[in-house]
Design an enzyme around this catalytic site. Structure first.
Site, PDB file in Angstrom:
ATOM      1  N   LYS A   1     -12.013   4.145  -0.102  1.00  0.00           N
ATOM      2  CA  LYS A   1     -10.782   4.088   0.682  1.00  0.00           C
ATOM      3  C   LYS A   1     -10.103   5.444   0.655  1.00  0.00           C
ATOM      4  CE  LYS A   1      -7.595   1.702   2.839  1.00  0.00           C
ATOM      5  NZ  LYS A   1      -7.640   2.758   3.869  1.00  0.00           N
TER       6      LYS A   1
ATOM      7  N   LYS B   1      -6.106   7.306  -7.842  1.00  0.00           N
ATOM      8  CA  LYS B   1      -4.889   6.676  -7.296  1.00  0.00           C
ATOM      9  C   LYS B   1      -5.079   5.170  -7.147  1.00  0.00           C
ATOM     10  CE  LYS B   1      -3.173   8.991  -3.853  1.00  0.00           C
ATOM     11  NZ  LYS B   1      -2.875   9.506  -2.486  1.00  0.00           N
TER      12      LYS B   1
ATOM     13  N   LYS C   1     -12.243  10.509   1.126  1.00  0.00           N
ATOM     14  CA  LYS C   1     -11.354  11.283   1.988  1.00  0.00           C
ATOM     15  C   LYS C   1     -12.175  11.905   3.095  1.00  0.00           C
ATOM     16  CE  LYS C   1      -6.930  12.529   1.830  1.00  0.00           C
ATOM     17  NZ  LYS C   1      -5.908  11.721   1.124  1.00  0.00           N
TER      18      LYS C   1
ATOM     19  N   THR D   1       4.541   4.975   2.012  1.00  0.00           N
ATOM     20  CA  THR D   1       4.433   6.033   1.003  1.00  0.00           C
ATOM     21  C   THR D   1       5.830   6.436   0.546  1.00  0.00           C
ATOM     22  OG1 THR D   1       2.431   6.761   2.140  1.00  0.00           O
ATOM     23  CG2 THR D   1       3.308   8.225   0.452  1.00  0.00           C
TER      24      THR D   1
ATOM     25  N   ASN E   1       5.925  11.840   7.836  1.00  0.00           N
ATOM     26  CA  ASN E   1       5.966  10.415   7.537  1.00  0.00           C
ATOM     27  C   ASN E   1       6.424  10.121   6.105  1.00  0.00           C
ATOM     28  OD1 ASN E   1       5.453   7.754   8.321  1.00  0.00           O
ATOM     29  ND2 ASN E   1       3.570   7.777   7.140  1.00  0.00           N
TER      30      ASN E   1
ATOM     31  N   SER F   1      -1.892  -0.036   2.780  1.00  0.00           N
ATOM     32  CA  SER F   1      -3.184  -0.060   3.489  1.00  0.00           C
ATOM     33  C   SER F   1      -4.027  -1.233   2.989  1.00  0.00           C
ATOM     34  CB  SER F   1      -3.963   1.236   3.225  1.00  0.00           C
ATOM     35  OG  SER F   1      -3.624   2.220   4.158  1.00  0.00           O
TER      36      SER F   1
HETATM   37  N1  GLU Z   1      -3.745   9.275   3.026  1.00  0.00           N
HETATM   38  C1  GLU Z   1      -3.004   8.429   2.143  1.00  0.00           C
HETATM   39  C2  GLU Z   1      -3.188   8.888   0.707  1.00  0.00           C
HETATM   40  O1  GLU Z   1      -3.503  10.013   0.451  1.00  0.00           O
HETATM   41  C3  GLU Z   1      -3.305   6.955   2.369  1.00  0.00           C
HETATM   42  C4  GLU Z   1      -4.726   6.562   2.204  1.00  0.00           C
HETATM   43  C5  GLU Z   1      -5.015   5.141   2.649  1.00  0.00           C
HETATM   44  O2  GLU Z   1      -4.104   4.450   3.068  1.00  0.00           O
HETATM   45  O3  GLU Z   1      -6.185   4.739   2.552  1.00  0.00           O
HETATM   46  O4  GLU Z   1      -2.950   8.150  -0.211  1.00  0.00           O
END
Ligand code: GLU
Length: 416
Positions: free
Chosen positions: A70, A94, A106, A190, A221, A349
């Site tokens: 993810k 995370k 990523k 976030t 955002n 998410s």
């Molecule tokens: N890009 C966001 C992060 O760095 C969200 C990632 C997601 O929702 O999968 O945490």
């Protein structure tokens, strides 16, 4: 950044530190040393003027012991392979720190979206998702928004992937528009999570939030919503900066009105009742909480010595270099690390994906309540790891919590 920066190495060093402090099984560390897979793709786009441009892109899948990979996809001129690998690893830790059943991934496309027309952006988005389609999927790897990507782009991703698969695949991407299965509260998530973590930390470390002064770097955002939710809690937002410039007001700025101004003019600059402030001045402001909510590597060995904030709360991914981290620690600045502070986004998410799987949707209140509980529990787990050990800061404590969960899962699956 012009000179090469070893992003992945920086994350690996953090893992080393935490592993030493918790006596992690070396086999677990070895399995986390390199990402499981990184796919490099060349994405051709027919530009509006008829020329062809080939963009380079990556999808890095770091580790999936806890569940499907993810993580977001960013469109940025510096989103190179090393940075994407590091950001994928951050997602592994995370997701583990907040207890989500996900691994870390990523994606990145080397481009400057500001230079692309809407139709070029759409073509690039669709071509990129086609290029990585064979390794993603609702139970395999689930992309989401990140720097310079948004719900509209997620809509194109879902559409293109669904056409390829021959059936509607809502759960392949999160951060979608609500009309096509996005979750209530995902956009704000976030920033809202940043606020929940600050609230927990304020109770733990004894900071009065009513009237606490806050400076926010970045008004996208994340920064925008973090500022709004903290303002709602009674904090005083004294400075905000975006890529074009910053604004300062000792008496506090109303982030709702600032957002209206930014929507009208394209920048926070020139907001009535404020004085201009540079990015470096903002980072050096006397305040209770400094929130870097823009790109990585903003606090460095060069400028960390100027920080006068009591706390640095990392709403961005990797905003503090290891050199800066050391300086801040020596100065007694409390740093709330990215993998905890900004985990609200991936948490909602996850809620979106659960709702897509069940085809049953929650109210905004339900989403917020669940987010609040997850963020509060994650903070408490990190705080416990922090208080239980000598000489461990919150960042290392967060890695300890994450690595512990990863190690338990690896044992349970027979990987180690
Ligand atoms: N890009 C966001 C992060 O760095 C969200 C990632 C997601 O929702 O999968 O945490």
């Amino acid at each position: 950044m012009s000179q090469p920066y070893r992003h992945y190495e920086v994350v690996s060093q953090l893992v080393e530190q935490a592993a030493a402090a918790m006596q992690l099984d070396p086999k677990v560390k070895e399995l986390l040393r390199e990402p499981m897979r990184t796919l490099t793709v060349s994405v051709p786009v027919k530009m509006d003027d008829g020329s062809i441009r080939v963009f380079q892109g990556f999808r890095c899948q770091h580790n999936n012991v806890l569940g499907p990979f993810k993580g977001g996809i960013r469109f940025h001129p510096e989103a190179d392979e090393d940075e994407v690998k590091a950001l994928a690893a951050l997602m592994t830790y995370k997701c583990a720190v907040v207890g989500l059943p996900y691994g870390g991934a990523k994606g990145g496309v080397l481009c400057d979206p500001a230079e692309l027309s809407e139709s070029e952006l759409e073509k690039l988005s669709r071509e990129f998702i086609r290029a990585i389609a064979s390794i993603i999927g609702p139970d395999q790897d689930i992309p989401a928004p990140d720097v310079n990507t948004n719900p509209k782009i997620m809509g194109w991703f879902v559409d293109e992937y669904s056409v390829l698969k021959g059936s509607y695949q809502q759960g392949v991407v999160t951060g979608k528009p609500i009309a096509i299965g996005g979750s209530q509260g995902r956009n704000e998530a976030t920033g809202r999570g940043v606020m929940y973590v600050i609230r927990e930390a304020a109770a733990a470390f004894g900071l009065e939030l009513e009237g606490a002064t806050v400076a926010v770097q970045g008004f996208g955002n994340v920064g925008n919503y973090a500022a709004k939710f903290l303002y709602d809690l009674g904090c005083k937002i004294i400075a905000v900066a975006d890529v074009f410039g910053g604004v300062y007001c000792e008496d506090g700025i109303d982030p709702y009105l600032l957002k209206d101004h930014e929507m009208q003019t394209g920048s926070v600059k020139g907001f009535a009742g404020t004085a201009p402030i540079s990015n470096e001045e903002l980072l050096a402001l006397e305040c209770d909480i400094l929130i870097p909510a823009a790109l990585g590597n903003q606090l460095t060995g060069k400028n960390a010595g100027n920080v006068k904030a009591k706390w640095v709360v990392e709403a961005a991914n990797g905003p503090t270099t290891p050199e800066a981290d050391k300086i801040l620690r020596e100065k007694g600045v409390l740093v709330i690390p990215d993998i905890l502070a900004n985990a609200g986004g991936v948490t909602v998410s996850y809620f979106e994906w659960v709702q897509n799987n069940y085809k049953y949707y929650w109210s905004a209140e339900e989403v917020d309540q669940r987010l609040e509980r997850i963020m509060a529990d994650a903070f408490q787990a990190v705080y416990r790891a922090y208080t239980e050990r000598e000489g461990v800061d919150l960042r290392v404590a967060a890695y300890i919590v994450a690595l512990d969960r990863l190690a338990v899962a690896m044992k349970a699956r027979g990987w180690v």
